[in-house]
Design a protein around this motif. Structure first.
Motif, PDB file in Angstrom:
ATOM      1  N   PRO A 137      26.681  17.493   7.225  1.00  0.00           N
ATOM      2  CA  PRO A 137      25.219  17.388   7.227  1.00  0.00           C
ATOM      3  C   PRO A 137      24.528  18.741   7.086  1.00  0.00           C
ATOM      4  CG  PRO A 137      26.105  16.910   9.411  1.00  0.00           C
ATOM      5  CD  PRO A 137      27.261  16.939   8.477  1.00  0.00           C
ATOM      6  N   LEU A 138      25.146  19.796   7.625  1.00  0.00           N
ATOM      7  CA  LEU A 138      24.562  21.122   7.509  1.00  0.00           C
ATOM      8  C   LEU A 138      24.517  21.570   6.046  1.00  0.00           C
ATOM      9  CD1 LEU A 138      23.409  23.477   9.169  1.00  0.00           C
ATOM     10  CD2 LEU A 138      25.714  24.435   9.216  1.00  0.00           C
ATOM     11  N   ALA A 139      25.568  21.224   5.284  1.00  0.00           N
ATOM     12  CA  ALA A 139      25.589  21.556   3.859  1.00  0.00           C
ATOM     13  C   ALA A 139      24.430  20.876   3.134  1.00  0.00           C
ATOM     14  CB  ALA A 139      26.917  21.141   3.239  1.00  0.00           C
ATOM     15  N   GLY A 140      24.108  19.655   3.538  1.00  0.00           N
ATOM     16  CA  GLY A 140      22.956  18.979   2.962  1.00  0.00           C
ATOM     17  C   GLY A 140      21.652  19.623   3.370  1.00  0.00           C
ATOM     18  N   ILE A 141      21.574  20.055   4.615  1.00  0.00           N
ATOM     19  CA  ILE A 141      20.355  20.684   5.128  1.00  0.00           C
ATOM     20  C   ILE A 141      20.043  21.974   4.372  1.00  0.00           C
ATOM     21  CG2 ILE A 141      19.384  21.879   7.135  1.00  0.00           C
ATOM     22  CD1 ILE A 141      20.872  19.822   8.884  1.00  0.00           C
ATOM     23  N   VAL A 142      21.070  22.803   4.116  1.00  0.00           N
ATOM     24  CA  VAL A 142      20.842  24.095   3.454  1.00  0.00           C
ATOM     25  C   VAL A 142      20.895  23.971   1.934  1.00  0.00           C
ATOM     26  CG1 VAL A 142      21.744  25.349   5.435  1.00  0.00           C
ATOM     27  CG2 VAL A 142      23.289  24.763   3.560  1.00  0.00           C
ATOM     28  N   GLN A 143      20.935  22.721   1.439  1.00  0.00           N
ATOM     29  CA  GLN A 143      20.848  22.461   0.005  1.00  0.00           C
ATOM     30  C   GLN A 143      22.010  23.039  -0.799  1.00  0.00           C
ATOM     31  OE1 GLN A 143      18.186  20.514  -1.435  1.00  0.00           O
ATOM     32  NE2 GLN A 143      17.949  20.059   0.735  1.00  0.00           N
ATOM     33  N   VAL A 144      23.246  22.890  -0.268  1.00  0.00           N
ATOM     34  CA  VAL A 144      24.417  23.194  -1.089  1.00  0.00           C
ATOM     35  C   VAL A 144      24.370  22.259  -2.301  1.00  0.00           C
ATOM     36  CG1 VAL A 144      26.935  23.135  -1.197  1.00  0.00           C
ATOM     37  CG2 VAL A 144      25.800  23.954   0.881  1.00  0.00           C
TER      38      VAL A 144
END
Length: 218
Positions: free
Chosen positions: A136-143
């Motif tokens: 989910p963090l990868a989605g948050i930081v727009q990977v």
């Protein structure tokens, strides 16, 4: 049977749910923040052990079915976590007060910042809690979606297939090894933490080297 289910015990999960338990646990652990406490590493290794022939008794699993369940759960879970993070944003993590999740989020952010998207996503698969939070963090930081999909599939396949086949290889080479599940499961959990330990040691070495270079000459 359901009443005897212990979600923290790999053998209990596999006895009660079979290969379906592998899928459910991996999906929850890698895709949903509430699944951070689930025993992904030990479950995969134990499932591989329970696929071997000539066991002393109890549940017996099919290796192809377990592999399919493991891969599907690991890959779909990670992709689900990424999409949730991308759509819900930091509210997912801001609402939690769980110390393990917050620590995992900090470590996941550090991995992304230090090693870049690809290496961090692959490494996170082998670190409990971090593999739950990083998606989910990868989605948050727009990977980028394509980059995330490529690396999460790579890491997910190595992690899930590797641990299942590791358990299967041990069970095939040592008769009735399932009678002594705790030692090998403990070993595999320890091995799963090696990437984190190695990265910490490397980071300390880099810090010492940078400090020495910054020291003024006498």
């Amino acid at each position: 049977m359901f009443q005897a289910l212990n979600p923290l015990d790999a053998t209990s999960l596999l006895t009660a749910l079979g290969a379906a338990g592998v899928f459910l646990v991996l999906f929850a652990e890698t895709g949903l923040l509430i699944g951070f406490f689930l025993p992904g590493d030990s479950l995969l290794f134990t499932a591989g052990l329970l696929c071997t022939a000539g066991r002393s008794g109890g549940v017996h699993l099919s290796l192809p079915v377990v592999l399919a369940a493991a891969v599907t759960g690991a890959l779909l879970g990670a992709q689900c976590g990424y999409l949730l993070g991308r759509r819900a944003g930091r509210a997912l993590l801001a609402r939690t007060r769980n110390r393990h999740l917050l620590d995992g989020a900090a470590r996941a952010e550090e991995l992304l910042a230090r090693y870049g998207h690809g290496k961090a996503i692959v490494l996170a698969r082998f670190i409990p809690v971090v593999r739950t939070v990083l998606n989910p963090l990868a989605g948050i930081v727009q990977v980028p979606a394509r980059s995330f999909a490529l690396w999460q599939v790579t890491g997910g396949l190595v992690w899930s297939v590797g641990l299942v086949l590791g358990g299967y290889a041990l069970g095939s080479s040592i008769p009735n090894v399932d009678r002594y599940l705790l030692p090998p499961v403990g070993v595999i959990v320890a091995v799963s933490l090696l990437p984190l330990v190695l990265e910490v040691l490397r980071a300390r070495r880099r810090t010492r080297t940078a400090t020495k270079h910054q020291e003024p000459a006498a």
